[in-house]
Scaffold this motif. Structure first.
Motif, PDB file in Angstrom:
ATOM      1  N   TYR A 174      -4.404   6.720  -3.706  1.00 32.35           N
ATOM      2  CA  TYR A 174      -4.016   7.774  -2.776  1.00 32.35           C
ATOM      3  C   TYR A 174      -5.027   8.918  -2.810  1.00 32.35           C
ATOM      4  CZ  TYR A 174      -1.146  11.133  -0.281  1.00 32.35           C
ATOM      5  OH  TYR A 174      -0.683  12.046   0.632  1.00 32.35           O
ATOM      6  N   ARG A 175      -5.513   9.271  -3.988  1.00 33.62           N
ATOM      7  CA  ARG A 175      -6.506  10.345  -4.097  1.00 33.62           C
ATOM      8  C   ARG A 175      -7.763   9.994  -3.286  1.00 33.62           C
ATOM      9  NH1 ARG A 175      -7.668  13.556  -8.877  1.00 33.62           N
ATOM     10  NH2 ARG A 175      -6.435  12.016 -10.028  1.00 33.62           N
ATOM     11  N   GLY A 187      -2.724  14.952  -3.249  1.00 36.02           N
ATOM     12  CA  GLY A 187      -3.744  13.961  -3.571  1.00 36.02           C
ATOM     13  C   GLY A 187      -4.106  13.961  -5.046  1.00 36.02           C
ATOM     14  N   LEU A 196      -0.069  12.974  -6.926  1.00 36.82           N
ATOM     15  CA  LEU A 196       0.937  11.988  -6.511  1.00 36.82           C
ATOM     16  C   LEU A 196       1.247  10.986  -7.619  1.00 36.82           C
ATOM     17  CD1 LEU A 196       1.679  10.262  -3.273  1.00 36.82           C
ATOM     18  CD2 LEU A 196       0.899   8.771  -5.111  1.00 36.82           C
ATOM     19  N   THR A 205       4.218   9.925   3.315  1.00 35.30           N
ATOM     20  CA  THR A 205       2.772   9.755   3.294  1.00 35.30           C
ATOM     21  C   THR A 205       2.416   8.344   3.743  1.00 35.30           C
ATOM     22  OG1 THR A 205       2.622   8.957   1.020  1.00 35.30           O
ATOM     23  CG2 THR A 205       2.637  11.324   1.323  1.00 35.30           C
ATOM     24  N   THR A 206       1.293   8.231   4.436  1.00 35.05           N
ATOM     25  CA  THR A 206       0.806   6.918   4.875  1.00 35.05           C
ATOM     26  C   THR A 206      -0.694   6.753   4.648  1.00 35.05           C
ATOM     27  OG1 THR A 206       0.529   7.758   7.141  1.00 35.05           O
ATOM     28  CG2 THR A 206       2.596   6.628   6.639  1.00 35.05           C
ATOM     29  N   HIS A 236      -2.389   6.089   2.137  1.00 35.30           N
ATOM     30  CA  HIS A 236      -2.756   4.970   1.261  1.00 35.30           C
ATOM     31  C   HIS A 236      -2.896   3.668   2.035  1.00 35.30           C
ATOM     32  CE1 HIS A 236       1.368   3.648   1.709  1.00 35.30           C
ATOM     33  NE2 HIS A 236       1.106   2.576   0.989  1.00 35.30           N
ATOM     34  N   LEU A 265       4.588   5.620   1.772  1.00 34.80           N
ATOM     35  CA  LEU A 265       4.607   5.871   0.331  1.00 34.80           C
ATOM     36  C   LEU A 265       5.327   7.202   0.143  1.00 34.80           C
ATOM     37  CD1 LEU A 265       3.728   5.570  -2.645  1.00 34.80           C
ATOM     38  CD2 LEU A 265       1.483   6.454  -1.977  1.00 34.80           C
TER      39      LEU A 265
END
Length: 219
Positions: A72-73, A111, A114, A166-167, A169, A191
């Motif tokens: 994700y980061r 970021g 998470l 969140t999307t 990722h 996510l």
């Protein structure tokens, strides 16, 4: 049913369920039973032809969360460097630009953190043997899981939990699928980091006036 349900009216619940990025309590464990309660409610959401093709991956293992957090980061870094990043929008509108800069800051914060959220929830869909998505309009397909994911977030809010939709990722969906051992026919929809939130409560967010986005009978 949990005794932790907050006394929120339906309208208050709907207007104060916010995306929580900076106020997730990363140090306080979330009981799995509380997450299960929220998912039981989510399963009451509608799905196309009542197929209920949704699947739910709940990640609590610290190592798994950390690995997903690194993916994700990476996705957040790419997003923040792009022209469409929240902090770069509406530059000619001082009011909206300031709000968007705050959103960009909170995205950057999530970021970084998470992977430390105590629970990650990933709603998924089973979509055929190879996981290929059909051509054309996919509203019916994703409409069979997104309402349930939102119901999960509403149920979490009612129990004092903060969540974030969140999307990003999904730009690395296969990498996350590998971490989680997902079958080839399972596609991820979102996510959702989940944690108790810090602070007191939430207020309705500023939005565009209805008449700026409402069209009656035709455009």
């Amino acid at each position: 049913m949990s005794r932790m349900v907050l006394p929120l009216s339906p309208d208050e619940l709907l207007t104060t369920t916010r995306t929580v990025r900076k106020r997730l309590d990363l140090s306080r464990p979330v009981p799995l039973e509380l997450v299960r309660e929220c998912l039981e409610i989510a399963l009451q959401a509608p799905s196309g032809s009542n197929r209920q093709t949704w699947q739910w991956v709940v990640v609590t293992d610290p190592g798994q969360r950390s690995r997903i957090g690194e993916v994700y980061r990476k996705a957040v870094d790419a997003y923040l460097a792009s022209p469409g990043a929240a902090g770069k929008l509406f530059a000619d509108d001082p009011g909206r630009s300031a709000v968007q800069r705050r959103v960009g800051d909170s995205v950057a914060h999530l970021g970084e953190h998470l992977g430390k959220a105590p629970v990650l929830v990933i709603p998924c869909l089973a979509v055929g043997r190879a996981g290929r998505l059909g051509d054309g309009n996919q509203a019916g397909l994703w409409g069979s899981v997104l309402p349930a994911a939102w119901s999960y977030m509403l149920a979490a809010r009612a129990r004092g939990l903060g969540t974030a939709w969140t999307t990003l990722h999904l730009n690395h969906e296969e990498e996350v699928a590998g971490i989680l051992g997902l079958p080839a026919n399972v596609r991820q929809a979102a996510l959702i980091p989940t944690a108790f939130y810090t602070g007191d409560t939430f207020q309705p967010a500023p939005r565009q006036p209805l008449d700026q986005v409402l069209h009656l009978d035709r455009w």
